[in-house]
Design an enzyme around this catalytic site. Sequence first.
Site, PDB file in Angstrom:
ATOM      1  N   GLU A   1      -0.038  -1.432   5.475  1.00 32.61           N
ATOM      2  CA  GLU A   1       0.949  -1.190   6.528  1.00 32.61           C
ATOM      3  C   GLU A   1       0.820   0.239   7.040  1.00 32.61           C
ATOM      4  OE1 GLU A   1       4.816   0.294   8.140  1.00 32.61           O
ATOM      5  OE2 GLU A   1       3.716   0.996   6.392  1.00 32.61           O
ATOM      6  N   GLU A   2       0.520   1.149   6.096  1.00 32.16           N
ATOM      7  CA  GLU A   2       0.499   2.580   6.430  1.00 32.16           C
ATOM      8  C   GLU A   2      -0.635   2.934   7.387  1.00 32.16           C
ATOM      9  OE1 GLU A   2       2.860   4.452   5.742  1.00 32.16           O
ATOM     10  OE2 GLU A   2       3.779   3.889   3.839  1.00 32.16           O
TER      11      GLU A   2
ATOM     12  N   ASP B   1       0.830  -1.207   0.000  1.00 32.72           N
ATOM     13  CA  ASP B   1       0.000   0.000   0.000  1.00 32.72           C
ATOM     14  C   ASP B   1       0.862   1.253   0.000  1.00 32.72           C
ATOM     15  OD1 ASP B   1       0.769  -0.737   2.684  1.00 32.72           O
ATOM     16  OD2 ASP B   1      -0.598   0.798   3.434  1.00 32.72           O
TER      17      ASP B   1
ATOM     18  N   ASP C   1       8.690   4.374  -0.899  1.00 32.42           N
ATOM     19  CA  ASP C   1       7.977   3.742   0.237  1.00 32.42           C
ATOM     20  C   ASP C   1       6.811   2.918  -0.269  1.00 32.42           C
ATOM     21  OD1 ASP C   1       7.074   3.049   2.715  1.00 32.42           O
ATOM     22  OD2 ASP C   1       6.382   5.030   3.280  1.00 32.42           O
TER      23      ASP C   1
ATOM     24  N   GLU D   1      11.984  -1.096   3.949  1.00 31.16           N
ATOM     25  CA  GLU D   1      11.551   0.311   4.059  1.00 31.16           C
ATOM     26  C   GLU D   1      12.736   1.198   3.688  1.00 31.16           C
ATOM     27  OE1 GLU D   1       8.677   1.706   4.877  1.00 31.16           O
ATOM     28  OE2 GLU D   1       7.504   0.124   5.854  1.00 31.16           O
TER      29      GLU D   1
ATOM     30  N   HIS E   1       5.965   9.693   1.680  1.00 33.48           N
ATOM     31  CA  HIS E   1       4.734  10.378   2.092  1.00 33.48           C
ATOM     32  C   HIS E   1       4.663  11.820   1.600  1.00 33.48           C
ATOM     33  CE1 HIS E   1       3.961   7.444   5.694  1.00 33.48           C
ATOM     34  NE2 HIS E   1       4.565   6.851   4.686  1.00 33.48           N
TER      35      HIS E   1
HETATM   36 ZN   LIG Z   1       6.610   2.187   4.358  1.00 33.77          ZN
END
Ligand SMILES: [Zn+2]
Length: 396
Positions: free
Chosen positions: A146-147, A85, A114, A174, A368
């Site tokens: 996961e986020e 995700d 990411d 990551e 992000h």
């Molecule tokens: Zn991540």
Amino acid sequence: MSTENNSEHLFKNSVKILTDLISFKTISGEDNNSLIDYCDDILKKIGASSFRTFDDDKKRVNLFATIKAKNPSNKKPIIFSGHTDVVPVSKGWSTDPFIATIKNNKLYGRGSCDMKGFIACTLAFAPIYSETNLDRDIHFSFTFDEETACQGAPILIEELKKRNITDGICIIGEPTNMKIIDAHKGCYEYTTYFEGLAGHSSAPNKGVSAVEYASRYVNKLIELRERLVERAPKDSIFDPPHSTLSIGGIFGGIAHNVIADKCHVNWETRPVVKEDAIFLNKELDKYANEILLPEMIKVYPNSSIKKKIIGEIVGFDREAKSDACELISSLTGDNSRQVVSFGTEAGLFQEIGISTVVCGPGSIEQAHKIDEYIILDELKKCLKLLNGIKDKSSFN
Ligand SMILES: [Zn+2]
């Protein structure tokens, strides 16, 4: 094919796969089936076996695939772990976030660092593992959501336990610029809902103000926060050294002259040790159930306080001796050990006995964000690591 051509071909293929992965809009909470099908196809074609685990309505999927050892030894299996995700996109991107765009040796796109870059590298390398005389199993673990507080991974972990896959070395890719991360705090998020009885503000004794009880609850949280500071382990490796607690929001009430019947509080804690989270929740629940709730019920029997777990990402603890960290160090020459402030799935694997390290291509600085990118060289570094793992997983 010469080694030179081989690594160039691998690199190109990882860029191609990354481009494909970015085109799947796998924002947390959304359907990720087509991305998982894509990964599963690549792995099945080279002879890997796989299984899937799902959320309740099968909209979101975890994939776990295995290239079996040809000459099994007592070496621990390797698990390459990545979440599929990505976080949502906000306005302001210079390019389409779901079309990979290369400019100045950077590949732009949501999830590029990411963490679809890592997944792409492992998939590009998979055919080589399958042609190698592996003396240990190589696993691929691709999870959903996961986020949003690691919702997918625990479902997969349960299945791993059932299948007795509880030993191994797990590399969570990551973005760490290929540096070794061997610890992070936990991240536990909650929403607590208060329900009382509405009424006219001129007669406070006839109502149960959800807002007022929520305020006392928040005060208790702030009081407990001080206790967390006192509980800081002497040898803490974190900054700040103690578990933190934060109130993210209080929502309730409709007017000045109306007793609020509903209120909820969003809060989170980041424990440096698991015991702190247990301590905090125990003290808090005791206060809610033994002090606040009886007072509310005395006036209105249907009053309630309900704490909902949004997510509990367990911390990732530093270990004095870590097979996973040593493996990476022996291949990259990097002997440093760092901690990070973001949460990962690492603690979940560690909890079932798998030696785990967080290490992957790209920088968390770009994650992000608008115009997320990965420097192409990072993919090359990651492929080099995967090649080193191949050398350590075959016997000639
Ligand atoms: Zn991540």
